[in-house]
Scaffold this motif. Structure first.
Motif, PDB file in Angstrom:
ATOM      1  N   ASP A 107     118.783 123.705  62.133  1.00  0.00           N
ATOM      2  CA  ASP A 107     119.157 122.397  61.596  1.00  0.00           C
ATOM      3  C   ASP A 107     118.102 121.325  61.843  1.00  0.00           C
ATOM      4  N   ARG A 108     117.029 121.669  62.544  1.00  0.00           N
ATOM      5  CA  ARG A 108     115.992 120.691  62.861  1.00  0.00           C
ATOM      6  C   ARG A 108     114.706 121.064  62.151  1.00  0.00           C
ATOM      7  N   THR A 109     113.915 120.061  61.797  1.00  0.00           N
ATOM      8  CA  THR A 109     112.676 120.290  61.063  1.00  0.00           C
ATOM      9  C   THR A 109     111.468 120.047  61.957  1.00  0.00           C
ATOM     10  N   SER A 147     112.222 124.162  58.634  1.00  0.00           N
ATOM     11  CA  SER A 147     113.115 124.209  59.796  1.00  0.00           C
ATOM     12  C   SER A 147     112.397 124.869  60.967  1.00  0.00           C
TER      13      SER A 147
END
Length: 443
Positions: free
Chosen positions: A207-209, A301
């Motif tokens: 969920d994080r880039t 991601s």
């Protein structure tokens, strides 16, 4: 009361009521056990060869059929037991027996058919689920036609009110269930904070880039391809990094990546056996040993980027935006730090001192500290939707670039700017608004 009333019919009816209460308790306990049992634990038991756990796991795959069958069986035996008790007490006491039958059956059903079996089931859900699974599997097969008709009717009624049902959907995603269990365990003192942070950090990778954890371009140390070889050598020796980007003419124009080992190995070959070692260095060209740069989009991601690092057998990538402009760099270590926390070595002596707590209750932090790192260190929940760093959050909320000494209050915290370089907030002082500050000691 006539003694003739206690005939064979009385005892048969009494035995039937008791048997139905036992069945009611079985259905109630089975429902609780099968719905409360951890599918993860059942899967682990199945892998060890438990047939009961395998049946329970299969049953819980279709919760709608399970709940429908158990409720149908439970209601059948409860209604039948209550009807028999009413008939029995009416026969013995007349019309007043109805009230007595209602009172007695309520107590019996509540204690022996609801509370007692459900308490046992919730205490040992996996064990109970494994034991009742074979019988419940048969019950589901027997009641399948009736339950199927009820399901169709229920969906039709809900559809009249505009409610759409999806029996295959999960109420909570697996990640949310795990996160909730970890946070609950931490609040109860069962799970350590470090263990919770590591597991949640691993779950968050998808969920994080890379944009959220990359080193911004303003902090990237680079080598000028046109610099004198001796200057390049000195820069590499003084740098705390083993990999450095190489640019030509403009820092935005990255032409390669140099590894300190490759640089030293190449320069050593040039200097070895030469009469004038420093003169031999003049023929050195960094482009000959530089590796091609590896660029990644800032929207990638962290999970995908880690897989790319492992597949390409590299630890370093340059981050660009949708226009191809350099935004920063990311390493495999940056991604791993999202799981295990800050990783330091002998070249990062001050890396673990980015946040300090003053005697008056304030947190003193570097402005470029990420919001996620601040939250992990303090167990607070500053939002990171609009900014990646704490300084960025202050600028976003203030809608300006604050000057030294300015203070702002938002999200339940007070932020004070302590130091600023050009347009960057380099030092901040933070405290929760509800915190009771102790008076600062006089020097």
């Amino acid at each position: 009361m006539d003694a003739a009333a206690f005939d064979a019919a009385f005892w048969i009816t009494t035995a039937a009521i008791l048997g139905l209460l036992v069945l009611s308790g079985f259905f109630s306990g089975s429902e609780t056990a099968l719905t409360a049992a951890s599918r993860g634990k059942l899967r682990a038991a199945t892998d060890k060869g438990s047939k009961g756990a395998e049946r329970a796991l299969k049953i819980t795959e279709d919760n709608e059929s399970l709940i429908g069958s158990v409720l149908l069986g439970n209601n059948l035996v409860n209604i039948l037991a209550t009807s028999l008790a009413t008939a029995l007490f009416t026969r013995l006491l007349g019309e007043s027996g109805v009230a007595l039958a209602t009172l007695i059956m309520t107590l019996l059903v509540l204690i022996f058919a609801e509370v007692l079996p459900k308490t046992y089931a919730i205490t040992n859900p996996e064990t109970a689920a494994t034991r009742v699974a074979p019988v419940i599997q048969v019950v589901i097969l027997v009641f399948a036609p009736v339950v199927g008709a009820v399901r169709v009717f229920v969906r039709w009624v809900l559809g009249l009110f505009g409610v759409k049902t999806d029996p295959d959907s999960q109420i909570l995603a697996v990640r949310e269930e795990i996160a909730g269990a970890l946070n609950l365990g931490h609040s109860e003192g069962v799970v350590e904070k470090e263990d919770r942070d590591r597991i949640l950090g691993a779950l968050d990778l998808a969920d994080r880039t890379v944009e959220e954890v990359m080193l911004h371009r303003s902090g990237i140390e680079m080598i000028n391809a046109d610099a004198d070889p001796s200057e390049i050598l000195q820069q590499c020796l003084e740098s705390s990094h083993t990999r450095l980007p190489v640019f030509k003419d403009d820092p935005e124009n990255i032409v390669g990546l140099i590894h300190a080992k490759d640089l030293l190995r190449a320069m050593y070959r040039l200097m070895e056996g030469a009469e004038s070692s420093m003169e031999a260095l003049k023929s050195f060209k960094i482009a000959d040993i530089a590796m091609p740069p590896y660029f990644v989009p800032d929207t990638t991601s962290l999970d995908d980027q880690m897989r790319q690092f492992l597949r390409r057998r590299t630890h370093f990538a340059l981050v660009v935006d949708e226009y191809g402009a350099l935004q920063g760099l990311i390493t495999l270590e940056d991604i791993l730090e999202e799981i295990v926390g800050e990783i330091t070595d002998e070249f990062d002596p001050d890396a673990d001192h980015t946040i300090t707590v003053a005697e008056d209750g304030h947190y003193w932090i570097d402005g470029q500290m990420t919001i996620r790192d601040f939250n992990r260190a303090t167990d607070y929940q500053l939002p990171d939707d609009e900014a990646n760093t704490v300084a960025g959050l202050v600028i976003h909320e203030a809608q300006m670039i604050p000057t030294v000494g300015q203070a702002f209050s938002f999200h339940g915290f007070r932020f004070e700017v302590v130091a600023r370089e050009n347009n960057r907030l380099t030092r901040l002082k933070i405290r929760p608004l509800e915190a009771q500050l102790r008076p600062r000691s006089e020097a």
